[in-house]
Design a protein around this motif. Structure first.
Motif, PDB file in Angstrom:
ATOM      1  N   GLU A 176      35.580  43.595  34.684  1.00  8.96           N
ATOM      2  CA  GLU A 176      36.690  44.457  34.280  1.00  8.96           C
ATOM      3  C   GLU A 176      36.358  45.935  34.496  1.00  8.96           C
ATOM      4  N   GLU A 177      35.193  46.351  34.031  1.00 11.86           N
ATOM      5  CA  GLU A 177      34.823  47.765  34.162  1.00 11.86           C
ATOM      6  C   GLU A 177      34.722  48.169  35.629  1.00 11.86           C
ATOM      7  N   ARG A 178      34.113  47.332  36.433  1.00 13.75           N
ATOM      8  CA  ARG A 178      33.955  47.654  37.845  1.00 13.75           C
ATOM      9  C   ARG A 178      35.304  47.659  38.558  1.00 13.75           C
ATOM     10  N   PHE A 179      36.167  46.726  38.194  1.00 14.80           N
ATOM     11  CA  PHE A 179      37.495  46.682  38.813  1.00 14.80           C
ATOM     12  C   PHE A 179      38.289  47.954  38.503  1.00 14.80           C
ATOM     13  N   HIS A 180      38.279  48.353  37.254  1.00 14.97           N
ATOM     14  CA  HIS A 180      39.040  49.546  36.863  1.00 14.97           C
ATOM     15  C   HIS A 180      38.450  50.819  37.452  1.00 14.97           C
ATOM     16  N   ASN A 181      37.174  50.787  37.833  1.00 19.56           N
ATOM     17  CA  ASN A 181      36.538  51.941  38.464  1.00 19.56           C
ATOM     18  C   ASN A 181      36.471  51.815  39.991  1.00 19.56           C
ATOM     19  N   SER A 182      37.214  50.837  40.516  1.00 18.05           N
ATOM     20  CA  SER A 182      37.284  50.606  41.969  1.00 18.05           C
ATOM     21  C   SER A 182      35.907  50.381  42.587  1.00 18.05           C
ATOM     22  N   ILE A 183      35.050  49.679  41.857  1.00 14.81           N
ATOM     23  CA  ILE A 183      33.722  49.301  42.352  1.00 14.81           C
ATOM     24  C   ILE A 183      33.744  47.802  42.632  1.00 14.81           C
ATOM     25  N   HIS A 207      28.912  30.092  31.668  1.00 12.90           N
ATOM     26  CA  HIS A 207      27.589  30.554  32.092  1.00 12.90           C
ATOM     27  C   HIS A 207      27.624  31.999  32.583  1.00 12.90           C
ATOM     28  N   GLY A 208      28.675  32.729  32.192  1.00 14.40           N
ATOM     29  CA  GLY A 208      28.729  34.149  32.509  1.00 14.40           C
ATOM     30  C   GLY A 208      29.167  34.479  33.921  1.00 14.40           C
ATOM     31  N   LEU A 209      29.830  33.551  34.583  1.00 15.70           N
ATOM     32  CA  LEU A 209      30.234  33.741  35.968  1.00 15.70           C
ATOM     33  C   LEU A 209      31.736  33.541  36.140  1.00 15.70           C
ATOM     34  N   ILE A 210      32.295  34.177  37.148  1.00 15.33           N
ATOM     35  CA  ILE A 210      33.691  33.977  37.535  1.00 15.33           C
ATOM     36  C   ILE A 210      33.709  33.220  38.854  1.00 15.33           C
ATOM     37  N   LEU A 211      34.344  32.046  38.872  1.00 14.93           N
ATOM     38  CA  LEU A 211      34.580  31.337  40.129  1.00 14.93           C
ATOM     39  C   LEU A 211      35.844  31.925  40.736  1.00 14.93           C
ATOM     40  N   VAL A 212      35.680  32.689  41.799  1.00 10.93           N
ATOM     41  CA  VAL A 212      36.768  33.497  42.373  1.00 10.93           C
ATOM     42  C   VAL A 212      37.640  32.677  43.307  1.00 10.93           C
ATOM     43  N   ASP A 228      27.959  28.763  49.214  1.00  9.40           N
ATOM     44  CA  ASP A 228      28.473  28.761  50.584  1.00  9.40           C
ATOM     45  C   ASP A 228      29.973  28.541  50.616  1.00  9.40           C
ATOM     46  N   SER A 229      30.450  27.627  49.784  1.00  8.01           N
ATOM     47  CA  SER A 229      31.864  27.274  49.807  1.00  8.01           C
ATOM     48  C   SER A 229      32.678  28.065  48.796  1.00  8.01           C
ATOM     49  N   SER A 230      32.006  28.838  47.944  1.00  4.15           N
ATOM     50  CA  SER A 230      32.682  29.500  46.837  1.00  4.15           C
ATOM     51  C   SER A 230      32.240  30.954  46.714  1.00  4.15           C
ATOM     52  N   ARG A 231      33.080  31.719  46.053  1.00  2.40           N
ATOM     53  CA  ARG A 231      32.745  33.101  45.729  1.00  2.40           C
ATOM     54  C   ARG A 231      32.568  33.194  44.215  1.00  2.40           C
ATOM     55  N   TYR A 232      31.427  33.770  43.780  1.00  2.00           N
ATOM     56  CA  TYR A 232      31.145  33.945  42.357  1.00  2.00           C
ATOM     57  C   TYR A 232      30.907  35.415  42.052  1.00  2.00           C
ATOM     58  N   TRP A 233      31.421  35.854  40.905  1.00  3.12           N
ATOM     59  CA  TRP A 233      31.144  37.202  40.406  1.00  3.12           C
ATOM     60  C   TRP A 233      30.502  37.109  39.028  1.00  3.12           C
ATOM     61  N   ILE A 234      29.733  38.144  38.659  1.00  2.00           N
ATOM     62  CA  ILE A 234      29.213  38.257  37.299  1.00  2.00           C
ATOM     63  C   ILE A 234      30.374  38.636  36.382  1.00  2.00           C
ATOM     64  N   ALA A 235      30.589  37.871  35.317  1.00  2.00           N
ATOM     65  CA  ALA A 235      31.798  38.027  34.505  1.00  2.00           C
ATOM     66  C   ALA A 235      31.795  39.296  33.659  1.00  2.00           C
ATOM     67  N   HIS A 236      30.667  39.616  33.000  1.00  5.19           N
ATOM     68  CA  HIS A 236      30.692  40.669  31.980  1.00  5.19           C
ATOM     69  C   HIS A 236      30.994  42.044  32.554  1.00  5.19           C
ATOM     70  N   SER A 237      30.724  42.241  33.843  1.00  2.83           N
ATOM     71  CA  SER A 237      30.922  43.569  34.431  1.00  2.83           C
ATOM     72  C   SER A 237      32.179  43.677  35.278  1.00  2.83           C
ATOM     73  N   LEU A 261      49.518  44.480  44.417  1.00  9.01           N
ATOM     74  CA  LEU A 261      48.166  44.029  44.096  1.00  9.01           C
ATOM     75  C   LEU A 261      47.134  44.901  44.804  1.00  9.01           C
ATOM     76  N   VAL A 262      45.985  45.084  44.183  1.00  9.39           N
ATOM     77  CA  VAL A 262      44.894  45.831  44.800  1.00  9.39           C
ATOM     78  C   VAL A 262      43.700  44.900  44.961  1.00  9.39           C
ATOM     79  N   LYS A 263      42.748  45.316  45.781  1.00 11.19           N
ATOM     80  CA  LYS A 263      41.621  44.449  46.075  1.00 11.19           C
ATOM     81  C   LYS A 263      40.870  44.060  44.801  1.00 11.19           C
ATOM     82  N   ASN A 264      40.509  42.796  44.742  1.00  9.32           N
ATOM     83  CA  ASN A 264      39.730  42.185  43.651  1.00  9.32           C
ATOM     84  C   ASN A 264      40.548  41.966  42.382  1.00  9.32           C
ATOM     85  N   GLN A 265      41.855  42.131  42.451  1.00 13.15           N
ATOM     86  CA  GLN A 265      42.709  41.903  41.281  1.00 13.15           C
ATOM     87  C   GLN A 265      42.959  40.416  41.096  1.00 13.15           C
ATOM     88  N   LYS A 266      43.054  40.002  39.840  1.00 13.19           N
ATOM     89  CA  LYS A 266      43.340  38.606  39.541  1.00 13.19           C
ATOM     90  C   LYS A 266      44.792  38.293  39.865  1.00 13.19           C
TER      91      LYS A 266
END
Length: 402
Positions: A317-324, A277-282, A306-315, A216-221
């Motif tokens: 996959e692209e950011r993950f594959h580009n190691s961003i 709502h376009g978000l990922i509950l991580v 505070d208790s959760s980590r959220y990411w913007i969903a639409h971006s 596994l790599v960082k930020n991978q599901k």
């Protein structure tokens, strides 16, 4: 009485140089709120020019979410004006009759009154087991976000809230709190010593009763959502396995099984709502308590930034594959700033959080509230000092419960 008490409304944000000792908190939540049909107004966060390239890329994408520039300007102005008046401390035991004592948590100040607890959500920001800063309107955002989720998750579990008499306050019934935090994760990520990525990157493959695959790599599901419980230690959380929880008498097997089922169901539901709502509950954490009738209740905050980590969903996959790094809508970017500028675990004195980043985080908290609840965040009136307002509202609410 309030007039004789100094500094109930501090004129400066909370001193980020003060370290924090955690306490095991009493019980918490179960409430009904009226649904709102106000049109959602999205906002974005400005980013300091000193941030790195990935942070600048993040700003461009977040800016695309702006639906009303005047709304953004209004929020930024209100946030900056409110910075000197953040709710960093409370002293309700000195201003409200009947409140017997106070427990100072990381973010919440908790008071006891007969059969009830009064939970005041402050603007304090905690990470690395200490207080880093105070964020304008943060307490109100957390309190109102939690109340929204408590109402939406009643089909999964009961909770303990009695009422919310103030934007920063929730009154709850007392219950016995399990000394376990139920942390649910869907991605291998994070920057703190207890984050899954930090643990995984050190070579750990068996964690809290879970077997993690190699490669596994960082930020991978993760292949599936996992539960990584921790104990509530004096100054930090300690990972623990389900077997250890039962063997050490922290919970019975039946209570653990019920709470863990509810935690995983809550997380799955939270992911579904967030994605709509376009978000990922991580990842997130839940706490549970036991009522007098033996039922297991959801307590504390739910799905807040505070208790959760959220990411913007639409971006993602692209950011993950580009190691961003993914675009986050939580406090991770401020945690990373502190890690870049000091050792937040060992340094006795920490640098002050930059005002631009403090304002940015306040915007993100409000954005998340508006995005998830599809309602407009209502700014509190500044005519009355916040501590006076809370004291008045709590006193009136407790009087009605007698």
């Amino acid at each position: 009485m309030a007039e004789s008490i100094p500094n109930l409304n501090p004129t400066k944000t909370f001193n980020p140089r003060i370290s924090f000792t955690n306490h095991t908190l009493p019980s918490i939540y179960s409430f009904k709120i009226k649904s709102k049909s106000k049109k959602f107004v999205s906002i974005s966060a400005s980013v300091s020019s000193s941030q790195n390239q990935s942070h600048n890329q993040q700003r461009l994408s977040l800016d695309s979410l702006i639906g009303n520039s005047s709304r953004k300007d209004e929020l930024i102005g209100s946030i900056r004006n409110s910075l000197p008046h953040c709710l960093s401390e409370t002293n309700l035991h000195l201003t409200v009759p009947g409140l017997k004592f106070k427990i100072r948590g990381k973010v919440r100040d908790i008071y006891e009154s007969e059969d009830y607890l009064v939970l005041v959500t402050t603007d304090r920001l905690s990470a690395f087991d200490r207080i880093l800063a105070s964020i304008a309107f943060k307490g109100q955002v957390l309190n109102e976000t939690s109340l929204w989720w408590f109402e939406k998750t009643r089909h999964i579990t009961s909770n303990a809230v009695i009422s919310s008499p103030d934007k920063n306050v929730t009154i709850v019934k007392k219950c016995s709190v399990f000394p376990i935090e139920f942390v649910v994760r869907s991605y291998v990520t994070g920057s703190t010593d207890t984050s899954l990525w930090t643990i995984y990157n050190k070579g750990v493959r068996k964690y809290c009763g879970n077997v993690l695959p190699d490669g596994l790599v960082k930020n991978q599901k993760l292949p599936t959502n996992i539960l990584t419980p921790t104990t509530k230690a004096a100054d930090h959380d300690v990972p623990v396995t389900p077997d250890e929880i039962v063997q050490r008498g922290l919970m019975t097997q039946a209570d653990y099984d019920e709470a863990s089922r509810k935690a995983l169901s809550l997380f799955e539901y939270g992911q579904s709502v967030a994605l709509e709502h376009g978000l990922i509950l991580v990842d997130t954490k839940y706490e549970f308590g036991k009522a007098d009738d033996g039922s297991v209740l959801l307590i504390d905050e739910v799905h807040t930034p505070d208790s959760s980590r959220y990411w913007i969903a639409h971006s993602y996959e692209e950011r993950f594959h580009n190691s961003i790094e993914p675009e986050n809508v939580d406090k991770e970017f401020l945690r990373l700033w502190f890690k870049d500028h000091c050792n937040p675990y060992e340094d006795e004195v920490l640098p002050d959080a930059p005002e631009d980043l403090v304002c940015e985080l306040a915007l993100r908290y409000i954005f998340l509230y508006e995005k998830i609840t599809n309602s407009k965040f209502e700014m509190p009136s500044m005519e009355e000092p916040i501590h006076d307002r809370i004291s008045r509202n709590v006193a009136r609410a407790l009087s009605s419960l007698e």
